[in-house]
Design a protein around this motif. Structure first.
Motif: not given
Lengths: 231, 231
Positions: B30, B32, B34, B37-42, B110
């Motif tokens: 994960h 972050p 902010d 919010r975060y960007i995640a991979n399944r 990323w």
């Protein structure tokens, strides 16, 4: 013990929200970038699920539109599971008419505007070509709904600085009746925790509650909603 | 039953990986954006945890570096929990030296390059100012490690199209010994499911296994690793 607390409060099983339909949104949304990646909001769903349960224990017919969370459905609540903001909006719209809407979900503001069917590959510059599109604003949409605006629309504001100012501005901008504001900055431990410290912002001003368990916040808010509808 | 299957295979409690240290990465990361919010991979982590357990049942000392997942630690496995790709890289580096590294984790390529401390606000254009930075490549870093390259480095490739071609190219690019390739396109139901259908790509060519449970894939892969080290 939440149900007991509510019953104790009324010294009987009086249910002031009987006959009322309340839509509650809870949890995060997940916005797919491609089959393996997504953008998510941090939200355990704990506060929203507690509110749905408290409203049901006061007699309301509750439709809980839930993003991806690992929580049990509260007793007496009709739960609809969704993943994205667009799905959440659709489920909320389908649940109308409602007397009250309580928007607790941490809806993603943006979704990735790309082909979700294939895995994103790095572009020449080494960085992906990630275009973002604004998601629908579910709280504002309910607050400004032309045909089916609920009598009472309650929103949540999770802020990390200038909590009350930002939340009051959000209330004006969205057009909702009440904003429940809380400070989710790291130090507070509220995100993912069991306690919450909130400010209730309405046209009457700001009411600050002490730090309480999320269950206690849920019961107090459910009682406030009953009081609002009873006027 | 996985342990039983392994013992059955050897007709005894022979443990061919005794004395070997194996680092396994599993789960998503994960990243972050902010505080909310975060960007995640399944990635459920199921396949990686099963591999860690199978390796331990063959006698290996296993360090499992796990992203955020809701899974029990397999018996006999030393687990280190991390959230981001940078943390995962640090934990893997700290776990070296190792005889084998098995990189199953779906590491985010990323991360967001912004101030994570405050909530991201919409910019004037309505869209956030989201700058992405490339994450370290843990698999390539291990494969090309100057001082502590494991004897055997195994990578995973989750693809949605041209599975074998993309995975073979990944093996060359990363410099690892074996790539385990699978098709994670929606129709296969592999992501989040209990079965997996993989192709083992090495310098000997491609070996395609039938659809098996993730536990069976784990046991077969652990045996293949033992065979590789035994040569």
């Amino acid at each position: 013990d939440m149900v007991e607390a509510v019953i104790d409060f009324f010294h009987a099983d009086i249910q002031p929200l009987t006959g009322k339909h309340i839509v509650v949104t809870a949890g995060p949304t997940h916005e797919p970038i491609d089959p393996v990646r997504y953008i998510a909001n941090r939200s355990s769903g704990t506060q929203g699920f507690a509110i749905a349960g408290a409203l049901a224990s006061l007699g309301a017919k509750v439709t809980l539109v839930a993003g991806p969370v690992a929580l049990e459905t509260p007793v007496g609540v009709n739960r609809i599971d969704v993943e994205t903001a667009l799905e959440m909006q659709g489920a909320v719209e389908a649940a109308l008419p409602a007397d009250v809407a309580v928007c607790v979900a941490a809806v993603a503001d943006w979704r990735a505007d790309c082909d979700h069917g294939q895995k994103l590959k790095k572009s020449k510059g080494g960085l992906p070509d990630l275009k973002l599109t604004e998601n629908p604003d579910i709280l504002a949409g309910l607050s400004k709904h032309i045909e089916k605006r609920p009598t009472l629309v309650v929103g949540f504001a999770a802020e990390t600085e200038n909590v009350i100012d930002y939340a009051a501005a959000k209330r004006e901008r969205k057009g909702c009746d009440i904003i429940v504001a809380n400070d989710v900055s790291h130090a507070t431990g509220i995100m993912g925790g069991h306690e919450n410290e909130v400010h209730i912002i309405s046209d009457k001003g700001v009411e600050s509650w002490p730090k309480l368990s999320k269950t206690e916040v849920a019961v107090k808010l459910a009682l406030k909603i009953a009081e609002y509808l009873g006027k």
